[in-house]
Design a protein around this motif. Structure first.
Motif, short mmCIF file in Angstrom:
data_model
loop_
_atom_site.label_atom_id
_atom_site.label_comp_id
_atom_site.label_asym_id
_atom_site.label_seq_id
_atom_site.Cartn_x
_atom_site.Cartn_y
_atom_site.Cartn_z
N MET A 1 1.56 -5.47 2.91
CA MET A 1 2.54 -5.36 1.73
C MET A 1 2.88 -4.60 0.91
O MET A 1 1.92 -4.21 0.78
CB MET A 1 2.11 -7.41 1.61
CG MET A 1 1.92 -7.94 2.33
SD MET A 1 3.13 -8.23 3.44
CE MET A 1 4.44 -8.97 2.36
N VAL A 2 3.57 -4.06 0.32
CA VAL A 2 4.31 -3.60 -0.95
C VAL A 2 4.80 -4.59 -1.75
O VAL A 2 5.71 -5.53 -1.70
CB VAL A 2 4.86 -2.35 -0.63
CG1 VAL A 2 6.15 -2.60 0.65
CG2 VAL A 2 5.22 -1.57 -2.21
N THR A 3 4.88 -4.77 -3.48
CA THR A 3 6.16 -5.28 -4.09
C THR A 3 6.53 -3.99 -4.91
O THR A 3 6.30 -2.78 -5.15
CB THR A 3 4.76 -6.19 -4.95
OG1 THR A 3 4.53 -5.29 -5.92
CG2 THR A 3 4.14 -6.75 -4.70
N ASP A 4 7.40 -4.57 -5.56
CA ASP A 4 8.50 -3.51 -6.50
C ASP A 4 7.21 -2.49 -7.66
O ASP A 4 7.81 -1.31 -8.21
CB ASP A 4 9.34 -4.47 -6.62
CG ASP A 4 10.85 -4.94 -5.85
OD1 ASP A 4 10.50 -3.99 -5.36
OD2 ASP A 4 11.30 -5.74 -6.33
N ILE A 5 6.47 -4.04 -7.83
CA ILE A 5 5.60 -3.32 -9.30
C ILE A 5 4.39 -2.03 -8.52
O ILE A 5 4.41 -1.26 -9.04
CB ILE A 5 4.69 -4.53 -9.40
CG1 ILE A 5 5.18 -5.63 -9.94
CG2 ILE A 5 3.98 -4.07 -10.54
CD1 ILE A 5 6.16 -5.99 -10.81
N ASP A 6 4.17 -2.57 -7.48
CA ASP A 6 3.96 -0.94 -6.91
C ASP A 6 4.56 0.29 -7.20
O ASP A 6 4.13 1.49 -7.51
CB ASP A 6 3.67 -0.68 -5.00
CG ASP A 6 2.23 -1.65 -4.41
OD1 ASP A 6 1.68 -2.25 -4.55
OD2 ASP A 6 2.99 -3.76 -4.89
N ARG A 7 5.79 0.03 -6.53
CA ARG A 7 6.37 1.27 -6.55
C ARG A 7 6.31 2.00 -7.94
O ARG A 7 6.45 3.02 -8.40
CB ARG A 7 7.65 1.15 -6.28
CG ARG A 7 7.37 0.87 -4.37
CD ARG A 7 8.77 0.77 -3.86
NE ARG A 7 8.84 0.62 -2.02
CZ ARG A 7 8.98 -0.45 -1.22
NH1 ARG A 7 9.96 -1.43 -1.71
NH2 ARG A 7 8.58 -0.67 0.38
N GLU B 1 0.65 6.92 -2.58
CA GLU B 1 0.29 5.75 -1.04
C GLU B 1 1.96 5.44 -1.69
O GLU B 1 2.21 6.13 -0.20
CB GLU B 1 -0.38 4.36 -1.83
CG GLU B 1 0.64 3.65 -0.47
CD GLU B 1 -0.68 2.15 -0.35
OE1 GLU B 1 -1.50 1.80 -1.56
OE2 GLU B 1 -0.86 1.43 -0.05
N GLU B 2 2.86 5.06 -2.33
CA GLU B 2 4.23 4.83 -2.25
C GLU B 2 4.75 5.51 -2.00
O GLU B 2 6.00 5.76 -1.15
CB GLU B 2 3.86 4.01 -2.66
CG GLU B 2 3.46 3.20 -2.71
CD GLU B 2 3.34 1.61 -1.72
OE1 GLU B 2 4.00 1.75 -0.92
OE2 GLU B 2 2.40 0.96 -2.29
N TYR B 3 4.64 6.78 -2.53
CA TYR B 3 6.19 8.04 -2.52
C TYR B 3 5.02 9.66 -1.62
O TYR B 3 6.19 10.08 -1.78
CB TYR B 3 6.57 8.43 -3.72
CG TYR B 3 7.57 7.58 -4.17
CD1 TYR B 3 8.46 6.90 -3.87
CD2 TYR B 3 6.63 6.21 -5.00
CE1 TYR B 3 9.02 5.83 -4.21
CE2 TYR B 3 7.02 5.04 -5.58
CZ TYR B 3 8.88 4.81 -5.73
OH TYR B 3 9.41 3.64 -5.54
N GLY C 1 -5.02 -3.23 -2.74
CA GLY C 1 -6.01 -4.61 -3.33
C GLY C 1 -4.33 -5.45 -3.19
O GLY C 1 -3.71 -6.21 -4.12
N THR C 2 -2.94 -4.75 -2.70
CA THR C 2 -1.84 -5.67 -2.68
C THR C 2 -1.82 -6.44 -2.23
O THR C 2 -1.31 -7.92 -3.38
CB THR C 2 -0.62 -4.72 -2.58
OG1 THR C 2 -0.84 -3.31 -2.73
CG2 THR C 2 0.45 -5.59 -2.33
#
Ligand code: IPD
Ligand code: CA
Ligand code: CA
Length: 257
Positions: free
Chosen positions: A37-43, A65-67, A85-86
């Motif tokens: 999983m990923v959320t907009d908040i991670d990004r 991690e995200e970019y 820990g998403t």
């Protein structure tokens, strides 16, 4: 730079906390697999960290991690897991953290792990010790497996690798006081540093999961290796311990391979 790291991790943690309060179902997405999983908040948080660091240090590189990586070969490279820990974060289980390490010429220079829901801030600078909320921390002095509490994680299940952690777990659980799975490798490592866990292991992780936590363990007097006792972590798994139970822990992994 350490003060800047500290401030950045605290600000990122505040964004994570505020993000948790406004998290809606349409901000939650699956990544590679349906349970990754990923959320907009991670990004958003990774963008915030990279933008802030870039403004201050335009010649530094990044691995996030995200970019992904950008100019990672530079003298200083920031290694970022905006939310480690998403899955915990999505479920409002408070064990999630912002993890930021700075590498200098390919070696750990500093690391910060901030768990905003619990207000715990772990920090280490190479050669200068490890700290929790400003107080020095040290690994535990427990030398007996039978008196040890361990931490672990199960990314191997998502990745489908064999043998997986369920193959190792029964023998380890019978030989110790048990294990906890808090859902954030960075925090599991910090808990070794703080003497809460005698060891933490996981079979497969990425550099951004462990870069800050591994330095924090070492600076707290602990030992970090791959699962065969070598330096190829996290590619060949990671075992972090108080040093005293490192060899007996390695035996559990040697027996299977
Ligand atoms: C995960 C957490 C978890 C570990 C997984 C990681 P993420 O990171 O660290 O504890 O078991 O292996 O992928 O995806 O939440 O940043
Ligand atoms: Ca992670
Ligand atoms: Ca993450």
């Amino acid at each position: 730079m350490i003060d800047f790291l500290k401030e950045t991790a605290l600000m990122a943690g505040a964004l994570v906390k505020a993000g948790r309060e406004r998290l809606s179902a349409d901000a939650i997405h699956a990544k590679g697999t349906p349970t990754d999983m990923v959320t907009d908040i991670d990004r958003e948080v990774e963008k915030f960290i990279v933008t802030r660091v870039r403004e201050r240090y335009p010649d530094h590189g990044f691995i996030g991690e995200e970019y992904g990586a950008s100019a990672a070969e530079r003298e200083y490279c920031w290694i970022i897991d905006p939310i480690d820990g998403t899955t915990s974060f999505i479920h409002d289980f408070p064990f999630y953290a912002v993890s930021i390490a700075i590498y200098r010429n390919g070696k750990p220079f500093a690391g910060a792990v901030f768990a905003p829901a619990m207000n715990e801030f772990f920090l280490a600078e190479s050669g200068k010790g490890a700290f929790l909320n400003g107080r020095a921390i040290h690994v535990s002095g427990c030398a007996k497996l039978g008196e040890s509490l361990l931490g672990t994680g199960f990314v191997c299940v998502r990745a489908g690798i064999k043998p997986d952690n369920f193959d190792y777990l029964p023998a380890i659980a019978y030989a110790t006081q048990g294990f906890r799975r808090c859902g954030a490798a960075s925090l599991g490592l910090c808990y070794v540093a703080a003497g809460r866990f005698e060891a933490y292991w996981e079979l497969l992780l990425n550099i951004y999961d462990i870069a800050a936590g591994a330095l924090i363990v070492q600076e707290a007097g602990g030992q970090v290796t791959d699962l065969r006792g070598g330096g190829a972590y996290p590619a060949k798994g990671i075992l972090a311990s108080n040093g005293l139970i490192h060899e007996p822990m390695l035996d559990f992994f040697r027996e299977k391979k």
